[in-house]
Motif scaffolding. Structure first.
Motif, PDB file in Angstrom:
ATOM      1  N   ARG A 273      21.632 121.273  52.421  1.00 23.87           N
ATOM      2  CA  ARG A 273      22.622 120.202  52.360  1.00 23.87           C
ATOM      3  C   ARG A 273      21.982 118.888  51.926  1.00 23.87           C
ATOM      4  NH1 ARG A 273      25.543 117.692  57.647  1.00 23.87           N
ATOM      5  NH2 ARG A 273      23.534 116.617  57.696  1.00 23.87           N
ATOM      6  N   ILE A 285      19.574 123.792  56.389  1.00 19.43           N
ATOM      7  CA  ILE A 285      20.313 123.626  57.643  1.00 19.43           C
ATOM      8  C   ILE A 285      20.631 124.971  58.300  1.00 19.43           C
ATOM      9  CG2 ILE A 285      21.318 121.405  56.980  1.00 19.43           C
ATOM     10  CD1 ILE A 285      23.931 122.906  56.362  1.00 19.43           C
ATOM     11  N   ASP A 297      29.097 123.758  59.629  1.00 16.67           N
ATOM     12  CA  ASP A 297      28.201 122.605  59.761  1.00 16.67           C
ATOM     13  C   ASP A 297      28.874 121.603  60.695  1.00 16.67           C
ATOM     14  OD1 ASP A 297      26.419 120.548  59.520  1.00 16.67           O
ATOM     15  OD2 ASP A 297      26.869 120.104  57.413  1.00 16.67           O
ATOM     16  N   ASN A 299      27.418 118.991  62.129  1.00 14.42           N
ATOM     17  CA  ASN A 299      26.828 117.652  62.026  1.00 14.42           C
ATOM     18  C   ASN A 299      27.408 116.906  60.823  1.00 14.42           C
ATOM     19  OD1 ASN A 299      25.130 115.463  62.502  1.00 14.42           O
ATOM     20  ND2 ASN A 299      23.438 116.380  61.359  1.00 14.42           N
ATOM     21  N   TYR A 306      29.542 115.510  51.156  1.00 15.01           N
ATOM     22  CA  TYR A 306      28.377 116.373  51.356  1.00 15.01           C
ATOM     23  C   TYR A 306      28.210 117.296  50.147  1.00 15.01           C
ATOM     24  CZ  TYR A 306      28.708 114.829  56.180  1.00 15.01           C
ATOM     25  OH  TYR A 306      28.751 114.041  57.306  1.00 15.01           O
ATOM     26  N   TYR A 308      26.471 120.965  49.237  1.00 10.01           N
ATOM     27  CA  TYR A 308      25.888 122.186  49.795  1.00 10.01           C
ATOM     28  C   TYR A 308      25.447 123.115  48.660  1.00 10.01           C
ATOM     29  CZ  TYR A 308      28.140 120.834  54.203  1.00 10.01           C
ATOM     30  OH  TYR A 308      28.529 120.154  55.345  1.00 10.01           O
TER      31      TYR A 308
END
Length: 419
Positions: A273, A285, A297, A299, A306, A308
């Motif tokens: 990530r 992660i 995810d 967090n 984000y 990924y």
């Protein structure tokens, strides 16, 4: 003395005519014509011919492109029917003719032309994806009339497979690509134009879309018309199909899901990530088993973007990563005071239905299939009619589920701020 010089000069002229006649003149002969073949090998042009019954010797003639006449490059006995011509230049075309000789009798073959081509150098193979980046907007946004999760699919016009690259060979204008799957034989899969790269997309579909690991070999041959070079160095690759991650904003965090794979072919998956752009720093992660097809995810922050990427791996080998850009976002944010109610969720559904192609469908028609559940009823509740009630100051998520075929499928959440 003058007469002697004159005689010698006449003999020289006669010999010259004889040599020229040897390759150009036609005459009756009892010797059959031989058949000549020529091929490029690593250190020259290999010329070979068939034996002629009764021949005592052979003469090999050669003419380079641009030259006016043939010249003898080799004389052999009747047992030798091949000649390696090392004095050739890359990219140049040569014509060969073999004359079978028996005393004063001779026969000449048809000419055989070939372009001197060197095998392509610097051949490399690598896993490849042309469009390894796309924006995933699969979250539900009822304020923009998106009632259900969209599948963004593969990136448009995507190309994926094994990319083969090489250095061009002088004189070549085409290239033949050969591939061998472990356990099989080399087969020509493509003749390209005057290029130095090719992507084998078919490797992605061999056997089955979900077959994730393929061990194969590649080699390249330069070509010009009917002339071909020797084969390049053979390159081996273990190809693992790339995996695309789809994301959805859930109450529990950013949900990541991916397609099914043949478990015995890979060892598992790694998820990376980045929070600072597609070219930013990626952190590992999660490292997951081959039987896992989803990951959440937790967090994540509201309205933050984000990036990924996930790779399937086997041992130390990884697939190419396809980057997914997404935003952790509620399907709607509701602001309500303590003790007050808010029916904006219901109104958003009504507005979305009007913008969609659901015809005469109403919110009441959809109600049996849609459900919100507050994750903390001490802060806020939401009724079966989608009305939010503020209980005490704070912030809470209300999970959104689709109820289909007696099963519940999480599809997003709303964010409730109680002031």
């Amino acid at each position: 003395m003058k007469r002697l010089l004159s005689v010698c000069l006449s003999l020289c002229i006669m010999m010259s005519v004889f040599v020229s006649f040897d390759i150009t003149a036609s005459a009756k002969t009892n010797l059959k014509k031989t058949t000549v073949s020529a091929s490029n090998i690593s250190n020259g042009i290999n010329v070979s011919w068939k034996k002629v019954s009764g021949a005592k010797s052979y003469k090999v003639y050669r003419k380079a492109s641009g030259a006016k006449k043939y010249s003898v490059v080799k004389k052999t006995n009747n047992k030798t029917v091949k000649y390696l011509d090392k004095k050739v230049s890359a990219g140049k075309t040569y014509s060969y003719q073999v004359v079978a000789v028996k005393g004063k009798d001779y026969s000449k073959s048809k000419t055989k032309s070939i372009t001197r081509l060197l095998a392509p150098k610097n051949v490399k193979v690598q896993s490849y994806v042309k469009n390894n980046y796309y924006v995933d907007k699969s979250y539900i946004d009822i304020d923009s009339a998106k009632l259900f999760v969209d599948d963004p699919g593969e990136p448009d016009n995507n190309v994926m497979g094994v990319k083969i690259t090489w250095t061009k060979s002088k004189g070549a204008n085409k290239y033949d690509i050969y591939r061998k799957i472990v356990g099989g034989k080399f087969e020509k899969i493509k003749t390209t134009g005057n290029t130095s790269a090719y992507v084998d997309e078919d490797i992605y579909y061999i056997d089955d879309d979900s077959y994730k690991v393929k061990k194969c070999y590649y080699k390249v041959v330069a070509r010009r018309s009917k002339s071909t070079s020797s084969s390049s160095t053979v390159r081996k690759i273990t190809y693992i199909d790339p995996m695309k991650v789809s994301t959805e904003s859930y109450a529990s965090g950013m949900f990541l899901g991916w397609g099914y794979s043949v478990n015995e072919c890979i060892d598992g998956y790694k998820i990376y990530r980045s929070t600072n752009g597609k070219n930013g720093k990626y952190s590992l992660i999660a490292k997951l088993s081959k039987n896992t097809l989803e990951f959440t995810d937790k967090n994540v922050e509201f309205n933050k973007t984000y990036y990924y990427k996930m790779v399937a791996y086997k041992g130390s080998l990884n697939s190419v990563a396809i980057i997914t850009k997404t935003q952790y976002k509620p399907m709607k944010t509701v602001n309500v005071s303590v003790g007050a109610t808010d029916d904006s969720v219901k109104k958003s559904f009504e507005k979305a239905i009007k913008r969609s192609d659901l015809g005469d469908t109403t919110v009441d028609d959809l109600k049996p299939y849609l459900r919100f559940t507050s994750l903390n009823k001490k802060i806020a509740t939401i009724s079966r009619d989608f009305v939010v009630t503020g209980v005490s100051k704070g912030q809470v998520k209300a999970k959104f589920d689709l109820l289909l075929d007696d099963k519940s499928y999480e599809a997003g959440f709303i964010l409730i701020n109680v002031n």
